[in-house]
Design a protein around this motif. Structure first.
Motif, PDB file in Angstrom:
ATOM      1  N   LEU A  99      19.647  -7.746   4.206  1.00  0.00           N
ATOM      2  CA  LEU A  99      18.996  -6.496   3.862  1.00  0.00           C
ATOM      3  C   LEU A  99      17.712  -6.683   3.176  1.00  0.00           C
ATOM      4  N   SER A 100      17.383  -7.881   2.921  1.00  0.00           N
ATOM      5  CA  SER A 100      16.177  -8.214   2.074  1.00  0.00           C
ATOM      6  C   SER A 100      14.951  -7.893   2.914  1.00  0.00           C
ATOM      7  N   LEU A 101      13.933  -7.305   2.267  1.00  0.00           N
ATOM      8  CA  LEU A 101      12.473  -6.813   2.899  1.00  0.00           C
ATOM      9  C   LEU A 101      11.529  -7.929   2.375  1.00  0.00           C
ATOM     10  N   SER A 102      10.695  -8.071   3.015  1.00  0.00           N
ATOM     11  CA  SER A 102       9.473  -9.102   2.797  1.00  0.00           C
ATOM     12  C   SER A 102       8.691  -8.304   1.756  1.00  0.00           C
ATOM     13  N   PRO A 103       7.803  -9.073   1.063  1.00  0.00           N
ATOM     14  CA  PRO A 103       7.230  -8.447   0.023  1.00  0.00           C
ATOM     15  C   PRO A 103       6.079  -7.352   0.444  1.00  0.00           C
ATOM     16  N   ILE A 104       5.630  -7.905   1.743  1.00  0.00           N
ATOM     17  CA  ILE A 104       4.569  -6.752   2.355  1.00  0.00           C
ATOM     18  C   ILE A 104       5.492  -5.556   2.799  1.00  0.00           C
ATOM     19  N   GLN A 105       6.637  -5.620   3.299  1.00  0.00           N
ATOM     20  CA  GLN A 105       7.458  -4.392   3.567  1.00  0.00           C
ATOM     21  C   GLN A 105       7.504  -3.554   2.469  1.00  0.00           C
ATOM     22  N   LYS A 106       7.952  -4.178   1.176  1.00  0.00           N
ATOM     23  CA  LYS A 106       8.190  -3.515   0.105  1.00  0.00           C
ATOM     24  C   LYS A 106       7.019  -2.792  -0.589  1.00  0.00           C
ATOM     25  N   GLU A 107       5.838  -3.474  -0.411  1.00  0.00           N
ATOM     26  CA  GLU A 107       4.689  -2.899  -0.829  1.00  0.00           C
ATOM     27  C   GLU A 107       4.512  -1.704  -0.125  1.00  0.00           C
ATOM     28  N   ARG A 108       4.567  -1.731   1.239  1.00  0.00           N
ATOM     29  CA  ARG A 108       4.115  -0.598   2.063  1.00  0.00           C
ATOM     30  C   ARG A 108       5.163   0.521   1.687  1.00  0.00           C
ATOM     31  N   LEU A 109       6.488   0.347   1.543  1.00  0.00           N
ATOM     32  CA  LEU A 109       7.527   1.433   1.262  1.00  0.00           C
ATOM     33  C   LEU A 109       7.046   1.969  -0.075  1.00  0.00           C
ATOM     34  N   ILE A 110       6.815   1.239  -0.981  1.00  0.00           N
ATOM     35  CA  ILE A 110       6.317   1.742  -2.338  1.00  0.00           C
ATOM     36  C   ILE A 110       5.273   2.420  -2.041  1.00  0.00           C
ATOM     37  N   GLU A 111       4.309   2.169  -1.372  1.00  0.00           N
ATOM     38  CA  GLU A 111       3.223   3.103  -1.102  1.00  0.00           C
ATOM     39  C   GLU A 111       3.559   4.263  -0.397  1.00  0.00           C
ATOM     40  N   GLN A 112       4.338   4.494   0.594  1.00  0.00           N
ATOM     41  CA  GLN A 112       4.978   5.487   1.213  1.00  0.00           C
ATOM     42  C   GLN A 112       5.483   6.400   0.404  1.00  0.00           C
ATOM     43  N   PHE A 113       6.604   5.892  -0.396  1.00  0.00           N
ATOM     44  CA  PHE A 113       7.086   6.651  -1.340  1.00  0.00           C
ATOM     45  C   PHE A 113       6.347   7.331  -2.367  1.00  0.00           C
ATOM     46  N   GLN A 114       5.369   6.654  -2.917  1.00  0.00           N
ATOM     47  CA  GLN A 114       4.464   7.240  -3.929  1.00  0.00           C
ATOM     48  C   GLN A 114       3.783   8.411  -3.177  1.00  0.00           C
ATOM     49  N   ASN A 115       3.376   8.100  -1.959  1.00  0.00           N
ATOM     50  CA  ASN A 115       2.387   9.297  -1.177  1.00  0.00           C
ATOM     51  C   ASN A 115       3.315  10.591  -1.194  1.00  0.00           C
ATOM     52  N   TYR A 116       4.958   9.911  -0.437  1.00  0.00           N
ATOM     53  CA  TYR A 116       5.567  11.294  -0.236  1.00  0.00           C
ATOM     54  C   TYR A 116       6.003  12.168  -1.437  1.00  0.00           C
ATOM     55  N   PHE A 117       6.195  11.374  -2.668  1.00  0.00           N
ATOM     56  CA  PHE A 117       6.457  12.045  -3.873  1.00  0.00           C
ATOM     57  C   PHE A 117       5.190  12.877  -4.466  1.00  0.00           C
ATOM     58  N   ASN A 118       3.942  12.326  -4.365  1.00  0.00           N
ATOM     59  CA  ASN A 118       3.045  13.230  -4.653  1.00  0.00           C
ATOM     60  C   ASN A 118       2.580  14.089  -3.545  1.00  0.00           C
ATOM     61  N   ASP A 119       2.550  13.995  -2.626  1.00  0.00           N
ATOM     62  CA  ASP A 119       2.234  15.061  -1.464  1.00  0.00           C
ATOM     63  C   ASP A 119       3.233  16.347  -1.463  1.00  0.00           C
ATOM     64  N   GLU A 120       4.664  15.822  -1.121  1.00  0.00           N
ATOM     65  CA  GLU A 120       5.456  16.715  -1.135  1.00  0.00           C
ATOM     66  C   GLU A 120       6.127  17.455  -2.360  1.00  0.00           C
ATOM     67  N   LEU A 121       6.228  16.681  -3.388  1.00  0.00           N
ATOM     68  CA  LEU A 121       6.772  16.844  -4.635  1.00  0.00           C
ATOM     69  C   LEU A 121       5.861  17.031  -5.940  1.00  0.00           C
ATOM     70  N   SER A 122       4.694  16.828  -5.688  1.00  0.00           N
ATOM     71  CA  SER A 122       3.588  16.889  -6.710  1.00  0.00           C
ATOM     72  C   SER A 122       4.168  16.015  -7.750  1.00  0.00           C
ATOM     73  N   MET A 123       4.720  14.989  -7.770  1.00  0.00           N
ATOM     74  CA  MET A 123       5.182  13.818  -8.635  1.00  0.00           C
ATOM     75  C   MET A 123       4.502  12.665  -8.427  1.00  0.00           C
ATOM     76  N   ASP A 124       3.948  12.118  -9.511  1.00  0.00           N
ATOM     77  CA  ASP A 124       3.115  10.979  -9.537  1.00  0.00           C
ATOM     78  C   ASP A 124       4.283   9.868 -10.049  1.00  0.00           C
ATOM     79  N   LEU A 125       4.702   8.891  -9.311  1.00  0.00           N
ATOM     80  CA  LEU A 125       5.704   7.876  -9.699  1.00  0.00           C
ATOM     81  C   LEU A 125       4.969   6.587  -9.773  1.00  0.00           C
TER      82      LEU A 125
END
Length: 82
Positions: A4-30
């Motif tokens: 179930l390991s993700l590559s560093p690039i995959q993790k980086e992209r997911l982190i970015e997507q989570f940050q964007n989602y939380f910022n755009d949808e929930l107005s939370m800056d993580l």
């Protein structure tokens, strides 16, 4: 072997997507640490379920394809009086 390991690039992209989602949808800056912690939690709690579902879906697809192949082979049989 950790399946179930993700590559560093995959993790980086997911982190970015989570940050964007939380910022755009929930107005939370993580921050990155917060998102990495959340991602780790999701991997541990949901990762195996989604992985197993993918395996089951692949197995069902392969079984259906093998059945079609078997039917095609049977159709090739010729009449035989022996």
């Amino acid at each position: 072997m950790d399946l179930l390991s993700l590559s560093p690039i995959q993790k980086e992209r997911l982190i970015e997507q989570f940050q964007n989602y939380f910022n755009d949808e929930l107005s939370m800056d993580l921050g990155q640490f917060d998102v990495e912690f959340l991602l780790s939690f999701i991997e541990k709690t949901l990762g195996s379920a989604y992985y197993n579902k993918g395996l089951n879906d692949a197995q069902a697809l392969m079984s259906a394809k093998v059945e079609l192949l078997t039917e095609s082979v049977v159709e090739l049989e010729r009449p035989c009086e022996i």
